[in-house]
Design an enzyme around this catalytic site. Sequence first.
Site, PDB file in Angstrom:
ATOM      1  CG  ASP A 176       3.790   0.079  -0.388  1.00 28.33           C
ATOM      2  OD1 ASP A 176       3.900   0.626  -1.493  1.00 28.33           O
ATOM      3  OD2 ASP A 176       3.362   0.655   0.641  1.00 28.33           O
TER       4      ASP A 176
ATOM      5  CD  GLU B  85      -0.430   2.382  -2.071  1.00 29.51           C
ATOM      6  OE1 GLU B  85       0.578   2.152  -2.765  1.00 29.51           O
ATOM      7  OE2 GLU B  85      -0.365   2.558  -0.825  1.00 29.51           O
TER       8      GLU B  85
ATOM      9  CG  HIS C  91      -0.760   6.103   0.534  1.00 25.66           C
ATOM     10  ND1 HIS C  91       0.218   6.562   1.399  1.00 25.66           N
ATOM     11  CD2 HIS C  91      -0.116   5.647  -0.569  1.00 25.66           C
ATOM     12  CE1 HIS C  91       1.400   6.398   0.834  1.00 25.66           C
ATOM     13  NE2 HIS C  91       1.228   5.840  -0.358  1.00 25.66           N
TER      14      HIS C  91
ATOM     15  CG  HIS D  65       6.884   2.045   1.389  1.00 25.02           C
ATOM     16  ND1 HIS D  65       8.073   2.734   1.579  1.00 25.02           N
ATOM     17  CD2 HIS D  65       6.353   2.508   0.226  1.00 25.02           C
ATOM     18  CE1 HIS D  65       8.256   3.580   0.583  1.00 25.02           C
ATOM     19  NE2 HIS D  65       7.229   3.461  -0.255  1.00 25.02           N
TER      20      HIS D  65
END
Length: 277
Positions: A61, A59, A33, A74
Site C-alpha cells: 500500500d 502486495e 500481502h 496501509h
Amino acid sequence: MTRPYRRHVYREVPYLLNSRAGPLHHSPLAFAHRGADPGRENTMGAFRRAVELGYRYLEIDVRTAADGTLVVFHDEELDRATTGAGKLSEKTWEQLSQLRVGAREEFTEPMVRFEELLTAWDDVHLNVDLKDGESVTEFVRLVEEHEAHDRVLAASFNDARRHRVRGRLSRPIATSGGWAATALILLLGPLGMMNRLTGRIAEIDCVQVPISQGRIRVVTPRFVQRCHRAGLQVHVWVVDEPAQMHQLLDMGVDGLMTDDAEALAEVMRQRSVWPQR
C-alpha cells in the site's frame, strides 16, 4: 500434486509472469500481502523475508506524505502500526523516518519509501494499492524514472485513480479492477451481459477480490470462468489456511495473497511452482 490444466487463454501481460512463456506459464502466482508478516507489515524486513522464501510478488500500500514522498503504508492514521500518531498525510518524510513500525508493542522496523522498495530488487514485482489521490503523480514519476512499467501493477478501489495512472504513463502498466468494475462483473455476469462490459474489461488485466464481501460470495467457479472467458486473471485475498488455498487453486484462480508466507510457500511447493523467483 501437479499443476491443474488450464483451459482458458491468458491475456499476455508482461507483469503477470504466468501469462508468458517461461517457468511460471499457466501457474498460480503467490503474493506476499504487505510482506506477509503481520508483525511488521509493509517494512523492508518483511519484504526481504518474503523474497528470501521465494516470493516474486509483493502486495503493498502507498500513501503520500506532506512533502509529496510516497510511503509504503496501509492506514490513514499512524496510531495502529507505528510509534507515531495522527494522519500520515500531515507528516513529512523526515518526521516519518523517525518512527518505527511493529505490533504487540514490538516496534523495530523503520518506515519505507516506495522508491526504496522499487529499486531494492530488479526481478521482484510490486502490486501497488494507491491509497490516496495524491499518490498518482509521484507513483507515475517513479515508474517512469526507473522504467519499472513491467514490474508494477496499479490497484485501487477507486477506478478513477487507476484511469489517471494509465493516462499519464508513457507506456501501459498492469492494472486490476476497482470495486465498480468488479461489481459489474459479479452482477451482470450471471445475467449473460458480460458483452456490455467490453470497454471496462479492456482497461484492466485482472480482478483482485476477497472470497466473500459481506454476505455475498464473490469467488465461485462460475465467477472464475466468466473472468477467464473475458481474458482476466482472478487473484484472491487474503487467504491463510492451506486447505482453502488448495480449494481455490483447484477452482482455477490465478493468484493468492496471504499473510502467512510459509503456508502459501508450502502449498505452492506441493504444486511444483516454488520458489517463484
